[in-house]
Design an enzyme around this catalytic site. Structure first.
Site, PDB file in Angstrom:
ATOM      1  N   HIS A 153       1.673   4.274  -3.075  1.00 24.28           N
ATOM      2  CA  HIS A 153       1.363   5.680  -2.871  1.00 24.28           C
ATOM      3  C   HIS A 153       2.527   6.282  -3.585  1.00 24.28           C
ATOM      4  CE1 HIS A 153      -2.034   6.525  -0.413  1.00 24.28           C
ATOM      5  NE2 HIS A 153      -1.613   5.721   0.616  1.00 24.28           N
ATOM      6  N   GLU A 202      -6.205   7.024  -1.474  1.00 23.56           N
ATOM      7  CA  GLU A 202      -6.232   5.915  -0.527  1.00 23.56           C
ATOM      8  C   GLU A 202      -6.884   4.624  -1.323  1.00 23.56           C
ATOM      9  OE1 GLU A 202      -4.774   5.415   2.096  1.00 23.56           O
ATOM     10  OE2 GLU A 202      -4.026   7.347   2.440  1.00 23.56           O
ATOM     11  N   HIS A 239       0.821  -1.309  -0.097  1.00 21.89           N
ATOM     12  CA  HIS A 239      -0.003   0.016  -0.006  1.00 21.89           C
ATOM     13  C   HIS A 239       0.919   1.247   0.087  1.00 21.89           C
ATOM     14  CE1 HIS A 239      -3.586   2.600   1.125  1.00 21.89           C
ATOM     15  NE2 HIS A 239      -2.738   3.173   1.832  1.00 21.89           N
ATOM     16  N   GLU A 240       1.883   1.371   0.818  1.00 27.66           N
ATOM     17  CA  GLU A 240       2.714   2.471   0.876  1.00 27.66           C
ATOM     18  C   GLU A 240       3.544   2.857  -0.405  1.00 27.66           C
ATOM     19  OE1 GLU A 240       2.373   4.924   3.065  1.00 27.66           O
ATOM     20  OE2 GLU A 240       0.824   3.434   4.132  1.00 27.66           O
TER      21      GLU A 240
HETATM   22 ZN    ZN Z   1      -2.432   5.269   2.471  1.00 26.29          ZN
END
Ligand code: ZN
Length: 260
Positions: free
Chosen positions: A139, A192, A135-136
């Site tokens: 981003h 997100e 997830h990070e």
């Molecule tokens: Zn996030």
């Protein structure tokens, strides 16, 4: 005449200042060069690590390195297949575990990843950790920081941003880049969801079962009850929408996992 010329120039500016996010194909504003951002990010990462205890040579630290390396290779492969490798050219990947009880993790532009020990009870195993790191990293490789800064610049400087080259000092004024937090502005809901979706695909390509995401986010949500939201959750809203989205994204990511 003058006005239409100005409009034309402005629209041209926006066309050249937009990028496309891999996989999702979403178009994003990009007024901040990733090169500039990466340079600042590397400095901020070094500063952060010098002020926080880094955990080295423990099973957990090795796990962070291993999961990070696997996801990095998957991202590299994906970008190469899409002929987008140049987007990762300034990257200098690093995966560190720091001793801190916050349930937190982040990846700065340029691939500088940090996992806090406080989130490990939530991730439980390497697949859970891959959910967070995927997830990070998503981003970062989707240029979400650059997009947030560009949006902020538009708000703060208005039309001036269109004609002015933004100096490093102006950056410092607007984002307070003296602290590492400035590089990690809170992400938007759209970002997100995008990081959830991309992160699951990257972890699946790296050999981790994306179904681990559901359990992780449920544990995160449960751990928040009756407490002030942690940093990770305050910038990563966990709600019914997220869980529902995951139920759509997981089958998509599973195709990458099973195809390996
Ligand atoms: Zn996030």
């Amino acid at each position: 005449m003058k006005r239409s010329l100005l409009l034309l120039l402005c629209s041209l500016f926006f066309i050249v200042s937009c990028e496309t996010v891999p996989i999702t194909g979403r178009s994003q504003l990009s007024l901040v060069s990733s090169q500039e951002l990466t340079t600042m990010s590397f400095q901020a990462y070094r500063d952060f690590l010098s002020k926080h205890p880094v955990v080295r040579n423990t099973p957990a630290a090795f796990m962070v390195q291993r999961a990070g390396g696997n996801i990095q290779r998957a991202v590299g492969l994906y970008f190469a297949r899409q002929q987008m490798s140049s987007r990762l050219s300034g990257y200098a990947w690093e995966f560190n575990l720091v001793q801190d009880k916050a349930k937190n993790a982040w990846c700065m532009p340029g691939g500088k990843v940090c996992v806090y020990t406080g989130i490990l009870p939530m991730t439980r195993d390497e697949s859970g950790l891959a959910v967070v790191m995927g997830h990070e990293i998503a981003h970062a490789v989707a240029n979400h920081s650059s997009e947030r800064m560009s949006q902020q610049l538009m708000v703060q400087m208005g039309g001036a941003a269109l004609s002015t080259v933004v100096t490093q000092n102006q950056f410092l004024d607007i984002f307070g880049l003296g602290s590492q937090v400035g590089l990690l502005l809170p992400y938007s809901r759209v970002q997100e969801s995008e990081a959830d979706r991309l992160g699951l695909i990257f972890m699946a390509m790296a050999g981790y079962d994306p179904r681990a995401a559901l359990g992780f986010w449920q544990r995160m949500a449960a751990s928040q009850q009756g407490q002030a939201p942690s940093e990770f959750l305050s910038t990563h809203p966990s709600d019914v929408t997220r869980i529902n989205n995951l139920k759509v994204y997981i089958p998509e990511a599973l195709k990458y996992y099973l195809k390996r």
